[in-house]
Design a protein around this motif. Structure first.
Motif, PDB file in Angstrom:
ATOM      1  N   SER A 174       0.839  -1.202   0.000  1.00 46.70           N
ATOM      2  CA  SER A 174       0.000   0.000   0.000  1.00 46.70           C
ATOM      3  C   SER A 174       0.873   1.251   0.000  1.00 46.70           C
ATOM      4  N   CYS A 175       0.313   2.325  -0.542  1.00 53.38           N
ATOM      5  CA  CYS A 175       1.046   3.589  -0.602  1.00 53.38           C
ATOM      6  C   CYS A 175       1.306   4.139   0.799  1.00 53.38           C
ATOM      7  N   THR A 176       0.365   3.946   1.715  1.00 48.67           N
ATOM      8  CA  THR A 176       0.544   4.438   3.079  1.00 48.67           C
ATOM      9  C   THR A 176       1.720   3.755   3.752  1.00 48.67           C
ATOM     10  N   PHE A 177       1.814   2.426   3.587  1.00 46.25           N
ATOM     11  CA  PHE A 177       2.926   1.669   4.153  1.00 46.25           C
ATOM     12  C   PHE A 177       4.241   2.112   3.526  1.00 46.25           C
ATOM     13  N   LYS A 178       4.287   2.246   2.217  1.00 39.53           N
ATOM     14  CA  LYS A 178       5.511   2.611   1.525  1.00 39.53           C
ATOM     15  C   LYS A 178       6.007   3.987   1.954  1.00 39.53           C
ATOM     16  N   ASN A 179       5.109   4.957   2.003  1.00 36.73           N
ATOM     17  CA  ASN A 179       5.519   6.309   2.398  1.00 36.73           C
ATOM     18  C   ASN A 179       5.967   6.360   3.859  1.00 36.73           C
ATOM     19  N   ALA A 180       5.289   5.588   4.722  1.00 35.91           N
ATOM     20  CA  ALA A 180       5.668   5.562   6.140  1.00 35.91           C
ATOM     21  C   ALA A 180       7.079   4.998   6.314  1.00 35.91           C
ATOM     22  N   ILE A 181       7.402   3.938   5.586  1.00 37.47           N
ATOM     23  CA  ILE A 181       8.731   3.331   5.696  1.00 37.47           C
ATOM     24  C   ILE A 181       9.791   4.235   5.104  1.00 37.47           C
ATOM     25  N   LEU A 182       9.506   4.846   3.947  1.00 35.76           N
ATOM     26  CA  LEU A 182      10.490   5.715   3.312  1.00 35.76           C
ATOM     27  C   LEU A 182      10.781   6.957   4.149  1.00 35.76           C
ATOM     28  N   ARG A 183       9.859   7.324   5.020  1.00 29.42           N
ATOM     29  CA  ARG A 183      10.085   8.475   5.892  1.00 29.42           C
ATOM     30  C   ARG A 183      10.699   8.084   7.236  1.00 29.42           C
ATOM     31  N   SER A 184      10.437   6.874   7.704  1.00 25.75           N
ATOM     32  CA  SER A 184      10.961   6.451   9.006  1.00 25.75           C
ATOM     33  C   SER A 184      12.348   5.824   8.897  1.00 25.75           C
ATOM     34  N   HIS A 185      12.657   5.177   7.776  1.00 26.96           N
ATOM     35  CA  HIS A 185      13.945   4.502   7.635  1.00 26.96           C
ATOM     36  C   HIS A 185      15.128   5.466   7.734  1.00 26.96           C
ATOM     37  N   PRO A 186      15.099   6.663   7.130  1.00 22.29           N
ATOM     38  CA  PRO A 186      16.232   7.582   7.319  1.00 22.29           C
ATOM     39  C   PRO A 186      16.475   7.959   8.774  1.00 22.29           C
ATOM     40  N   ILE A 187      15.407   8.086   9.560  1.00 24.94           N
ATOM     41  CA  ILE A 187      15.568   8.424  10.975  1.00 24.94           C
ATOM     42  C   ILE A 187      16.247   7.287  11.725  1.00 24.94           C
ATOM     43  N   THR A 188      15.840   6.047  11.445  1.00 25.78           N
ATOM     44  CA  THR A 188      16.461   4.910  12.124  1.00 25.78           C
ATOM     45  C   THR A 188      17.907   4.719  11.689  1.00 25.78           C
ATOM     46  N   LEU A 189      18.225   5.054  10.424  1.00 25.32           N
ATOM     47  CA  LEU A 189      19.608   4.977   9.971  1.00 25.32           C
ATOM     48  C   LEU A 189      20.474   6.016  10.695  1.00 25.32           C
ATOM     49  N   CYS A 190      19.911   7.193  10.935  1.00 22.82           N
ATOM     50  CA  CYS A 190      20.639   8.215  11.694  1.00 22.82           C
ATOM     51  C   CYS A 190      20.801   7.797  13.156  1.00 22.82           C
ATOM     52  N   LEU A 191      19.797   7.126  13.713  1.00 20.99           N
ATOM     53  CA  LEU A 191      19.920   6.621  15.080  1.00 20.99           C
ATOM     54  C   LEU A 191      21.065   5.617  15.198  1.00 20.99           C
ATOM     55  N   ALA A 192      21.257   4.824  14.139  1.00 16.43           N
ATOM     56  CA  ALA A 192      22.360   3.865  14.147  1.00 16.43           C
ATOM     57  C   ALA A 192      23.705   4.576  14.185  1.00 16.43           C
ATOM     58  N   SER A 193      23.781   5.804  13.675  1.00 20.09           N
ATOM     59  CA  SER A 193      25.018   6.590  13.761  1.00 20.09           C
ATOM     60  C   SER A 193      25.153   7.301  15.096  1.00 20.09           C
ATOM     61  N   PHE A 194      24.043   7.458  15.811  1.00 19.49           N
ATOM     62  CA  PHE A 194      24.052   8.174  17.076  1.00 19.49           C
ATOM     63  C   PHE A 194      24.816   7.429  18.159  1.00 19.49           C
ATOM     64  N   ASN A 195      25.101   6.128  17.925  1.00 22.45           N
ATOM     65  CA  ASN A 195      25.868   5.386  18.926  1.00 22.45           C
ATOM     66  C   ASN A 195      27.269   5.950  19.098  1.00 22.45           C
ATOM     67  N   SER A 196      27.789   6.662  18.072  1.00 25.05           N
ATOM     68  CA  SER A 196      29.116   7.267  18.199  1.00 25.05           C
ATOM     69  C   SER A 196      29.137   8.357  19.263  1.00 25.05           C
ATOM     70  N   CYS A 197      27.983   8.892  19.626  1.00 24.21           N
ATOM     71  CA  CYS A 197      27.894   9.847  20.736  1.00 24.21           C
ATOM     72  C   CYS A 197      27.545   9.158  22.049  1.00 24.21           C
ATOM     73  N   LEU A 198      26.787   8.075  21.995  1.00 21.34           N
ATOM     74  CA  LEU A 198      26.376   7.380  23.220  1.00 21.34           C
ATOM     75  C   LEU A 198      27.496   6.528  23.815  1.00 21.34           C
ATOM     76  N   ASP A 199      28.335   5.948  22.973  1.00 26.98           N
ATOM     77  CA  ASP A 199      29.398   5.071  23.490  1.00 26.98           C
ATOM     78  C   ASP A 199      30.354   5.800  24.444  1.00 26.98           C
TER      79      ASP A 199
END
Length: 332
Positions: free
Chosen positions: A261-286
């Motif tokens: 569905s378009c709703t699912f696709k748009n939700a993932i395409l908008r949320s995935h960049p945020i989660t990818l940035c969170l994966a980089s945030f560990n360089s500040c948390l460590d």
């Protein structure tokens, strides 16, 4: 038909602009504190922390992985702000590859830190300074496995000749659905599920050891410190890496030719960049984890210690200069 309807709801240009804006903002926020804190962590570990029983070698390698990830961020920030990559395809692929190498290296070393702290609780006399080569060997093996395992990320991207695009916006090589699902499953299992299983197991074993009736006061203090360390590793996993590994297979599904569905696709395409940035945030948390879970790290960064350490470095430098001058006079 479904593709045209989705494009009418949210245009690819709008999604791309949103992703560029998200990446540029969050990476800029991570850059300066991540750079300063990891350089400081390496300085402290190298210059002062001589105790190798408490997973220090793994912490050093974790700080190196975080620092390498931070050093690649300026290239990404430039691209997402200017929407153009003028530095050539090889550098694009190297920065793209480096992102995933450092992420999965961080996951590996967090798991190693948890195992080492758990081992020191149950076998305190088994590990000594003469066995530090084992930790170094595990670090070398980890870097090798991660570097080989992350090769599919750049190898599955094609060179977009004539277009100055980079990173995940590069077109992928043609893959069957079965091949794509297999690669994603291997990445999820070996890159996240197994390490988080190890970390959670170490957390449970360390917490259970505190409930032993024959635990003396000194042992209880060491076990609490170990529990604090493995809990910190688990928190970094849950905050930084779990959201990305939830959206990673969903992002593959949204970008494939499956009928979603378009709703699912748009939700993932908008949320995935945020989660990818969170994966980089560990360089500040460590580095925060080092400070609050490692007594040596906290002591060396305390106010009385820092001036003394700088004074000591100045004294050593001046003594070396005087000795060199004395040798020169004697030769004359």
């Amino acid at each position: 038909m479904n593709k045209s309807i989705c494009e009418n709801e949210t245009t690819p240009e709008a999604i791309r602009d949103y992703q560029h804006y998200t990446y540029a903002i969050i990476y800029t926020v991570i850059l300066v504190p991540g750079l300063i804190s990891n350089v400081l962590a390496l300085w402290v570990f190298h210059a002062y922390v001589k105790e190798t029983k408490k997973a220090v070698i793994f912490m050093i390698n974790l700080a190196i992985a975080d620092l390498l990830q931070v050093l690649s961020l300026p290239w990404r920030i430039y691209y997402y702000l200017n929407k153009s990559w003028p530095f050539g395809h090889p550098l694009c692929m190297f920065c793209f590859y480096l992102k995933y190498v450092n992420m999965y290296a961080s996951i590996y070393f967090l798991a190693c830190i948890s195992v080492r702290r758990c081992q020191l609780i149950f076998y305190p006399l088994h590990y000594n300074a003469t066995k530090r080569w084992r930790d170094r060997s595990w670090c070398a093996v980890g870097w090798f496995i991660v570097c080989i395992g992350c090769l599919p990320f750049p190898l599955l991207r094609k060179n977009s000749s004539g277009e100055r695009i980079c990173f995940s916006e590069l077109p992928m090589v043609s893959l069957s659905m079965a091949s794509g699902v297999t690669l994603v499953s291997i990445a999820e299992i070996t890159g996240f599920l197994l390490p988080i299983g190890v970390v959670l197991t170490c957390t449970w074993l360390t917490a259970a050891s505190l409930r032993e009736k024959n635990c003396i006061l000194q042992d209880a203090g060491e076990k609490r410190k170990a529990l604090k360390m493995v809990l910190s590793c688990a928190c970094v996993f849950l905050i930084c890496f779990m959201p990305y590994h939830i959206t990673f297979p969903l992002d593959f599904l949204a970008k494939s030719n499956t009928n979603v569905s378009c709703t699912f696709k748009n939700a993932i395409l908008r949320s995935h960049p945020i989660t990818l940035c969170l994966a980089s945030f560990n360089s500040c948390l460590d580095p925060v984890m080092y400070y609050f879970t490692t007594d040596e790290f906290k002591r060396r960064l305390s106010r009385p210690e820092l001036p003394e350490s700088f004074h000591l470095h100045r004294r050593i430098s001046s003594m070396t200069t005087e000795a060199t001058a004395l040798q020169s006079e004697q030769k004359e």
